[in-house]
Design an enzyme around this catalytic site. Sequence first.
Site, PDB file in Angstrom:
ATOM      1  CG  HIS A 471      -1.557   0.608   1.651  1.00 26.46           C
ATOM      2  ND1 HIS A 471      -3.359   1.299   0.990  1.00 26.46           N
ATOM      3  CD2 HIS A 471      -1.743   2.825   1.661  1.00 26.46           C
ATOM      4  CE1 HIS A 471      -3.704   2.268   1.220  1.00 26.46           C
ATOM      5  NE2 HIS A 471      -2.561   3.597   1.581  1.00 26.46           N
ATOM      6  CD  GLU A 472       1.792   3.824   3.326  1.00 26.58           C
ATOM      7  OE1 GLU A 472       1.586   5.249   2.543  1.00 26.58           O
ATOM      8  OE2 GLU A 472       0.635   3.688   4.640  1.00 26.58           O
ATOM      9  CG  HIS A 475       0.041   6.440  -0.659  1.00 27.14           C
ATOM     10  ND1 HIS A 475      -1.026   7.271  -1.359  1.00 27.14           N
ATOM     11  CD2 HIS A 475      -0.085   5.919   0.282  1.00 27.14           C
ATOM     12  CE1 HIS A 475      -1.975   6.845  -0.138  1.00 27.14           C
ATOM     13  NE2 HIS A 475      -1.519   6.312   0.321  1.00 27.14           N
ATOM     14  CG  HIS A 478       1.060   9.142  -7.166  1.00 24.17           C
ATOM     15  ND1 HIS A 478      -0.666   9.177  -6.432  1.00 24.17           N
ATOM     16  CD2 HIS A 478      -0.266   9.566  -7.952  1.00 24.17           C
ATOM     17  CE1 HIS A 478      -1.248   9.806  -7.018  1.00 24.17           C
ATOM     18  NE2 HIS A 478      -0.907  10.252  -8.347  1.00 24.17           N
TER      19      HIS A 478
END
Length: 679
Positions: A471-472, A475, A478
């Site tokens: 998940h991290e 990010h 991104h």
Amino acid sequence: MTLTKNNTMNPLLSPFDTAPFSKLKNEHFMPAFTQAIAGARAEIDAITHNTEAASFENTIATLDYSGKQLDRVSSVFFNLNSAETNEEIQKIAQEISPILSEFGNDITLNEDLFKRVKAVYDQKDRLALTTEEQTLLDKKYKGFSRNGANLSEDKKKRLREIDAASSKLKLNFGENILAETNKFQMHLTDEAALDGLPEGEKEAAAQMAKAKELEGWLITLDYPSYIPFMKYAKNRALRKKLATAFGSKAFHNDELDNQENVLKIAKLRHERANLLGYKTHAHFVLEERMAQTPEKVQEFLNELLEKAKPAAEREFKELEDFAKELDGIDRLEKWDGAYYSEKLKQKLFNLDDEKLKPYFKLENVIAGVFQVAEKLYGLQFEEVFDIDKYHEDVKTYRIYDEDRTLVAIFYADFHPRAGKRGGAWMTSFKSQYVENGENVRPHISNVCNFTKPTASKPSLLTFNEVTTLFHEFGHGLHGMLANTVYPGLSGTSVYWDFVELPSQILENWCYEKEALALFATHYETGEVIPMELVEKIKASATFQEGMQTLRQLSFGLLDMSWHGTDPTTITNVKTHEDQVFKDTDLYPPTPETCMSTSFAHIFQGGYSSGYYSYKWAEVLDADAFAYFKEKGIFNKEVATKFKEHVLSKGGTENPMELYKKFRGAAPKIEPLLERAGLL
């Protein structure tokens, strides 16, 4: 030459590329802030007093590029305050936050500067602007108009007071939670108290006690210590003690209590919104989100609640019956949930984290997420040892594309310690942008709190920790793959209910055998995770999904209750919270605990009026991943579209337009309901 008061060179004020952590001393920060603010102020003055007519280039673009030194100093300092803080850093944060808030107000409330911005905005239809330039112009104009530029002088003065007070209250809020987390320790000297705990967890608890020069075992409120105890410890009284301590952080009517902070923050936000002409803080915030209004958010949360509640009630009844049958438990309490859920999961799927953990050695999972990114986006990761870091636990990497062009620098910080707040997050030390023909590449960081290696075992992750890492890192991608001209639109500078799409979509690869085969190998034997375990992971993915969804919705509804209505009549934090939770609570009430006083996402982080965005982005990610599944989870064509239209574009266009360019249509809710087993 840049000197601080003790006459040494200030590393933050000399030009630097990667942050000069090893050279930093606490006394460097205030002088660096002072000089960087002065420099940023001079840049603003130059824009304001420019005698040429206002243009996009000399006003909007120049404004976006201004304050780069201040941004760098701030990112270094506030990231340290989250990941490696101490009392002195916290004091500096208290001192500098209202000053930074005041400086921000000096910009948005600067009439002459606003006149120039408005002059460009008023002629936007006649300017031949690119989509990105139009978005930046719109964002800059709204940055002024939505933050008080049109207010009378007395109202501007009050806005400044509110912002200064709020910045300090948010810091107090976070400091209290960290202090409460560090203060509590459950010291056990009788091994029977650890009955049920796996050997690795016992060893970690013994190691923690030894580090504090204590005999026996130590259990703390840090997730790697707290969660295994709640999940496996047979001693119900100790589970209750630990859960109560966790659930009552900053709720003890003492000097670390956050009830007053919560009430003040909520009321100041409401007053600020009213001052700016908005009904509530949520009306103000959501104007710049995909959801647009509190009514739309409420409708979205209620629609999911309607779908999830029957499933959640069925699952809870099943759990109650199971606990009664197994141990004669007449009333299932909050401190029983994780324990009996784990037992039920083992019974239904013959699957527990202790069977899985040997396949998820931290280093292998890191290598795995890198391989997934390489297969999707052609990235290459190299661990390097010549980049300065703020703690020995931090790993540093240079990331290249297929042409060996530097894409980003990456910091990874994965273990808990006293100076680090709980949870997991992505942040950056340097933004991406293009200036004078140079594409300046970003410096991105992932911070998590995973179990440390012990004397006999490496760091082995639970499956939940594996999905957290992915998940991290989503990010992180991104941020790393950002490719915009202007820093103000780069990377994760997107609508808050869009920001979770890149992170949540990447979690999907953790459930796919094709991806697991890349990294889920037994840390001792090297054996790839057996297919039967992969099938069990997939089968158990929707286990208690109704209860999980209800829990997430309860947090979203609590957030909206603080920010989507008038909070001025709320006098008791706990009473208010109980009222909100009555539709989503399955467990009996616990008067001694309170969620709001440690709800850092909404009272300290950036999620006020935005907690719903986790579920909102789940609709996007389920729909987007359905596209990958249809074409193949490593399909280059789909990955390239996702990179080009989502990951690299930052906030340069309306997110719904970007999503449609990637997917070819607006997202549908059905893939989420199907994935969650709620259809």
